[in-house]
Design a protein around this motif. Structure first.
Motif, short mmCIF file in Angstrom:
data_model
loop_
_atom_site.label_atom_id
_atom_site.label_comp_id
_atom_site.label_asym_id
_atom_site.label_seq_id
_atom_site.Cartn_x
_atom_site.Cartn_y
_atom_site.Cartn_z
N CYS B 664 0.88 -1.16 0.00
CA CYS B 664 0.00 0.00 0.00
C CYS B 664 0.93 1.22 0.00
O CYS B 664 2.13 1.09 0.10
CB CYS B 664 -0.89 0.00 1.24
SG CYS B 664 0.00 0.45 2.72
N CYS B 670 0.03 8.40 3.28
CA CYS B 670 -1.26 8.08 3.86
C CYS B 670 -1.40 8.67 5.27
O CYS B 670 -0.48 8.56 6.08
CB CYS B 670 -1.45 6.57 3.91
SG CYS B 670 -3.01 6.13 4.67
N GLY B 673 -0.95 5.90 7.94
CA GLY B 673 0.21 5.01 7.85
C GLY B 673 1.14 5.13 9.04
O GLY B 673 1.41 6.23 9.50
N CYS B 704 -0.64 -0.12 7.73
CA CYS B 704 -1.38 -0.11 8.99
C CYS B 704 -2.42 -1.21 8.95
O CYS B 704 -2.55 -1.90 7.95
CB CYS B 704 -2.04 1.25 9.25
SG CYS B 704 -3.62 1.45 8.41
N ARG B 706 -5.44 -1.25 8.52
CA ARG B 706 -6.54 -1.21 7.55
C ARG B 706 -6.25 -2.17 6.40
O ARG B 706 -7.14 -2.53 5.64
CB ARG B 706 -6.75 0.22 7.05
CG ARG B 706 -7.41 1.06 8.12
CD ARG B 706 -7.41 2.53 7.79
NE ARG B 706 -7.84 3.29 8.98
CZ ARG B 706 -7.06 3.47 10.04
NH1 ARG B 706 -5.83 3.02 10.06
NH2 ARG B 706 -7.51 4.13 11.11
N CYS B 708 -4.64 -2.33 3.34
CA CYS B 708 -4.98 -2.10 1.94
C CYS B 708 -4.19 -2.98 0.98
O CYS B 708 -4.55 -3.12 -0.19
CB CYS B 708 -4.76 -0.63 1.59
SG CYS B 708 -5.77 0.43 2.62
#
Ligand code: SRM
Ligand SMILES: Cc1cc2nc3c(=O)[nH]c(=O)nc-3n(C[C@H](O)[C@H](O)[C@H](O)COP(=O)(O)OP(=O)(O)OC[C@H]3O[C@@H](n4cnc5c(N)ncnc54)[C@H](O)[C@@H]3O)c2cc1C
Ligand code: SF4
Ligand code: FES
Lengths: 119, 869
Positions: B664, B670, B673, B704, B706, B708
């Motif tokens: 990602c 981000c 991040g 992180c 999340r 991605c």
């Protein structure tokens, strides 16, 4: 029978194949590690692509028409892996498919194919 | 003929008459028993070549290569000082004074004499049978004669006289030679010896469906030569006139151009018959009489094979002949323990593609026997069982059209095993059959009838260390004859290995009796670097499309040699061979590496330019890179030259190796991040690129939780947390998705790399072929905890070794495309034709959504039509 000189023996690496254009026809020529040569159609009826010269050579034992076991060499298509007997052109995975085979020979330097226009 | 027989020693002579299959087998056994030390061995052969495999005679029509049939290793004969006299028929024997006479008139004294003269084809005494277009089917010379006639353009039709086993085999040969083929049988049915009438009828129908015409109940009276009429009519339209006409006793006739007689065999006892004084007894219906020790009535004279008669029977198969040969050789050494007590004549064959099997009393001749029948005329299947009156034992069976039950039934028959309550269940379709497992067989059960090897023999061999098929074959000979018993030999091996407490491993393929893991160890421990070296020392046969790429992959995993070295090239699957993925039309795809999915604008432009110049279909892949499709073989080098110049490397989309490390965008951009996911992804992709493994490896790095980069669905997934990296292992997308398992938490980058190094090498060392890490992990006994113990705590003490092995692979990395485009020899292979610069005219594209795609068949014909128009 017309005789065509196709390439030099050293153009075919042992245990691999090349494709030759003979009179408009695509012929796959294989050379084994024992320097035996075989020739069959380059056209793979299963994938409908001209690719058999790029297949891997293998050996196995089959039960022949007489019910006896017989050691054979074959080429496995690089696309869907069907195997074809190098001597007879018979597909080992589908009895109904037989490829044309051609007489092929070498004199230590040149590789020649004999091909009969009538088939 | 001049005298050629020279005595080389003053030892007594052991003379063998006949160098056929059995005569030769005797010589081999004699050498084994050391008889050549005691005797000067002379072998006389009427044929002009050493023994060959008559059983495979028909294959000669396919390959016309005598050497493929040869049985004799002449150097072994020479080493044992065996004198083989080819082309030397023996014409007389004097058993009283112990000498024989050769065709050249020479007289040779013998100490021991072995008759192995075989048999000859019986030709019924029909007037006209001497015609040059009439043949028999027994020797290579016969086949050469048949070939010479069949290849004449005027010869279009052929008849086989005799509808037995050999007759049908001969008929198959005539079909192969392109003749319109007839089988003419005197009896009312085919294969009368093995089959009953109904079975014969089904067989007849099946064979007729294949284009062979079968005439049964025909007695040939005369063969008329039409040659005169033929030559007279040559100028007229005599096209359909045949060379011969066969006249039958029922006043019908059949025209043909050649005839092959296959009406049975007769023992070759001529030498003895011609000289009743010779002192050797022959049977009432011919054949040399022998006892259980293969002795004739005359002292020091033995007979073996098809010329011998034991208990009023002649055995027309090679297996009983081989037993006689072994018994006879033992007998001459003084070992009288072995005896010949008959042989089972059950047979299973594929005749012209029709499966036929016959066991024991197929005709149900035994008193009060019961018969069970199953008949399926639609599919041409016929099965019959013959049992004892009490239904308990199998006496015989007939199978036509479906011989799947043959081995089962044969074992029931041979071993007198109790039949199930309803014997018919054994032949009925769709009924769960009581399988004759190896465990149910007595030790005395014959597994290989060619070499008379029992279950007990094989089990003993396994107990003594023969753990593979190859070893069992070499120490028991089982399976080395007709090969029909191979499945049972394998089952017996597995059975015994299990009994001995071994885990039964799955062999890689028929060429290597090892698993991938075992081959990996062999290659590593012995430092093997080529396929041929491995095959020579640890395999057998030629190799195949399974073992070649597997071994190529292991060699690469161990040594990382350039995959297109001449000795490695032929092992590579087409994808590895041409360093691209083959597509359905035979073109290739081009996938340059875009580590971590990060790419500069300039590089992106280059990709676009190359795609445009070569008119390639362009797509962004699911692995964060660009795939260019539709490259012809001859275009690949030019495409890659441009890409390499622009700084691209191969993406190994074709290899079982690291594919992509998906990332990602990470903490540089981000807002959530916590770490540099792109940076770690680049490091990992750069580190493991080109490492060949049992299957492909994918990784993902997310900045992180999340997630991605979908790292938890990858073989290795790394996710940044406040405290460091969390490592997930053995996840998978694809066919059977598997969520990665949390392996370790809060790691620094170096530890992540250390663990991944170790896991990959441990995976390479222990996984099966084409096993993704997910399936491998599930196969590990002890599960995740075991893997953690090996990798983190180094419970096996191999961590250093694994790391060192990985370092070697990393150090040896080269970009395969870079190495290839600078090598003119290698580039020669990148063209479609070896003898022409043309491309493949079957590769045709059409345009869709502004890009190319392969044309469909219909489109291809349309294009052709427009081109022609
Ligand atoms: C090009 C691509 C599809 C796309 O256009 O996006 C693709 C194309 C192919 N995939 Fe894939 N896969 C692609 C991403 C994926 C992904 C997604 C990913 O990697 O994030 C998956 C699921 C994730 C995974 O692997 O766990 C995926 C799961 C498969 C599988 C199933 C693997 C499995 O373990 O079940 C196969 C079959 C196999 O490998 O045996 C496969 C096999 C193939 C082959 C090699 C099939 C073949 O033999 O021709 C395709 C060849 C492409 C070529 O000629 O270049 N592809 N394939 C993707 C290339 C990624 C790359 O840049 O290298
Ligand atoms: C086409 C065909 C297919 C067959 N298929 C099978 C099968 O599938 N399974 C099976 O078990 N069997 C099969 N057989 C039978 C098998 O080949 C024989 O059982 C086997 O060859 C017998 O061996 P033998 O040594 O006794 O006889 P042969 O192999 O016939 O050898 C005898 C040799 O002795 C020589 N000889 C004879 N007289 C003299 C003399 N006076 N002086 C010098 N030499 C002499 C002959 O020329 C001959 O070479 C087949 C046979 C044929 C023809
Ligand atoms: S995982 Fe998603 S949210 Fe986290 S840094 Fe990467 S892109 Fe951003
Ligand atoms: S039964 Fe023929 S090889 Fe075993």
């Amino acid at each position: 029978m017309t005789q065509y000189t196709v390439c030099r023996l050293e153009d075919i690496l042992p245990e691999t194949g090349v494709c030759a254009l003979i009179d408009g026809k695509q012929v796959a020529i294989f050379r084994t590690k024992e320097t035996k040569l075989f020739a069959l159609d380059n056209y793979d009826p299963f994938s409908q692509a001209n690719v058999l010269s790029r297949g891997l050579i293998g050996g196995t034992t089959i039960t022949n028409a007489a019910g006896l076991s017989e050691a054979v060499l074959y080429v496995a298509s690089p696309i869907y892996k069907q195997r074809f007997n190098l001597v007879t052109g018979q597909c080992l995975d589908d009895e109904s498919i037989i490829l044309n085979t051609y007489k092929v020979d070498h004199d230590g330097s040149d590789v020649t194919v004999k091909y009969n226009l009538q088939g | 003929m001049s005298s050629t027989i020279v005595s080389t020693t003053n030892k007594a002579k052991l003379v063998v008459i006949g160098n056929g299959m059995v005569g030769h087998h005797f010589v081999e056994r004699a050498i084994e028993q050391g008889l050549h030390d005691k005797f000067e061995i002379h072998v006389f052969a009427e044929e002009d070549r050493p023994a060959y495999d008559r059983v495979y005679l028909s294959s000669y029509f396919e390959h016309k290569d005598i050497s493929k049939l040869n049985l004799v290793d002449l150097s072994a004969y020479a080493a044992a000082q065996i004198q083989l006299h080819l082309n030397q028929r023996i014409v007389d024997i004097d058993a009283t004074n112990q000498y024989i006479i050769t065709e050249a008139g020479e007289q040779i004294e013998y100490g021991e004499l072995v008759l192995a003269t075989g048999s000859y084809p019986f030709v019924p005494p029909i007037p006209g049978r001497e015609h040059p277009h009439c043949h028999v089917y027994r020797t290579i010379a016969d086949l050469d004669d048949i070939l010479a006639i069949a290849e004449r353009p005027t010869v279009r039709k052929g008849v086989v006289v005799g509808g037995g086993l050999l007759g049908l085999e001969a008929a198959k040969a005539l079909v192969t030679l392109g003749l319109e083929t007839y089988v003419v049988e005197f009896a009312p049915q085919l294969m009368g010896v093995q089959l009953d009438a109904a079975g014969g009828e089904i067989l007849k129908r099946k064979i007729e469906a294949l284009g062979v015409k079968v005439l049964t109940g025909k007695n040939t009276q005369a063969i008329i030569d039409n040659t005169d009429a033929l030559s007279k009519n040559r100028n007229n339209t005599s096209e359909d006139q045949c060379h011969l006409t066969m006249q039958f006793t029922d006043d019908t006739s059949l025209d043909t151009d050649m005839i092959v007689f296959s009406a049975g065999i007769r023992p070759q006892d001529g030498i003895i018959k011609n000289n009743p004084e010779c002192g050797i007894e022959i049977g009432a219906r011919g054949g040399i009489l022998i006892d259980e020790q293969c002795r004739t009535n005359a002292a020091h004279v033995y007979a073996i094979g098809e010329c011998a008669v034991w208990d009023n029977k002649i055995f027309g198969l090679v297996a009983p002949g081989y037993s006689m040969a072994s018994i006879c050789a033992a007998q001459i050494t003084g070992d009288q323990s072995q005896t010949f007590t008959g042989a089972d004549m059950s047979t299973k064959l594929k005749l012209m593609g029709v499966d036929v099997g016959s066991i024991g009393d197929a005709h149900g001749n035994s008193a009060d026997s019961l018969s069970y029948l199953y008949q399926n005329p639609a599919e041409g299947i016929y099965k019959k069982l013959v049992t004892t009156p009490d239904n308990k034992r199998l006496l015989g069976a007939v199978l036509v059209g479906d011989t799947e039950d043959y081995n089962n039934l044969l074992q029931l028959y041979l071993n007198d095993i109790d039949l199930p309550a309803h014997p018919e269940s054994l032949i009925l379709p769709n009924v769960e059959k009581p399988k004759m497992g190896i465990e149910n067989l007595p030790d005395s059960a014959t597994i290989c009838s060619c070499y008379n090897v029992t279950k007990g023999d094989i089990c003993a061999a396994v107990e003594n260390g023969a753990y593979s098929i190859a070893e069992v074959k070499s120490c028991t000979s089982a399976g080395t004859g007709c090969g029909g018993c191979a499945p049972m030999v394998k089952d017996t091996l597995s059975y015994q290995l299990t009994t001995l407490g071994f885990e039964v491993n799955n062999d890689l393929c028929e060429h290597f009796a090892y698993t991938r893991q075992e081959l990996y160890s062999l290659i590593r421990v012995h430092g093997i670097r080529t396929f041929d070296a491995l095959l020579d020392e640890h395999g057998n046969g030629h190799g195949c499309e399974i073992c070649k790429p597997t071994v190529a992959s292991i060699l690469a995993s161990c040594w990382n040699d350039y995959v297109l070295k001449p000795e490695l090239t032929p092992l590579q699957d087409s994808n590895d061979y041409y360093l691209g993925n083959i597509q359905k039309d035979g073109t290739y795809s081009v996938v340059p590496r875009v580590p971590g999915g990060e790419i500069t604008a300039d590089k992106l432009i280059i990709l676009g330019q190359v795609a445009k110049e070569f008119n390639l279909y362009t797509k962004i892949t699911g692995g964060q890179r660009v795939d260019l499709f539709g490259a012809r073989l001859d275009q690949l080098p030019d495409i890659w030259t441009q890409l390499v110049q622009a700084g691209f490397e191969t993406g190994h989309a074709y290899g079982k190796s690291l594919r992509t490390v998906k990332s990602c965008v990470g903490n540089n951009w981000c807002r959530y991040g916590v770490d540099d996911s792109v940076g770690l992804a680049l490091t990992l992709e750069d580190r493991y690129k080109g490492v060949r493994s049992p299957h492909k490896i994918k990784m993902g790095v997310s900045g992180c939780t999340r997630e991605c980069a979908e790292a938890q669905s990858k073989d290795f997934g790394i996710i940044a947390t406040e405290n460091g990296w969390n490592l997930f292992v053995c996840g998978n997308g694809g066919m059977t998705p598997r969520h990665g398992e949390l392996f370790a938490t809060d790691l620094d980058s170096d530890t992540v790399i250390k663990y991944i190094d170790r896991i990959i090498m441990f995976y390479i060392k222990t996984a099966d072929k084409l096993q993704r890490t997910s399936k491998w992990r599930e196969s590990l006994e002890g599960g995740l905890e075991y893997l953690q113990a090996v990798i983190i705590e180094d419970s096996l003490g191999i961590a250093d070794e694994l790391e060192a092995q990985m370092q070697l692979l990393i150090d040896n990395y080269v970009c395969e495309w870079k190495a290839t485009i600078t090598d003119s020899e290698k580039l020669k292979r990148f063209r479609h034709f070896v003898n022409s610069e043309q491309g493949d005219d079957n590769v045709v594209f059409v345009t869709e959504r502004e890009q190319i795609r392969p044309a469909t068949d219909t489109e291809k014909t349309q294009i052709l039509v427009t081109e022609l128009a």
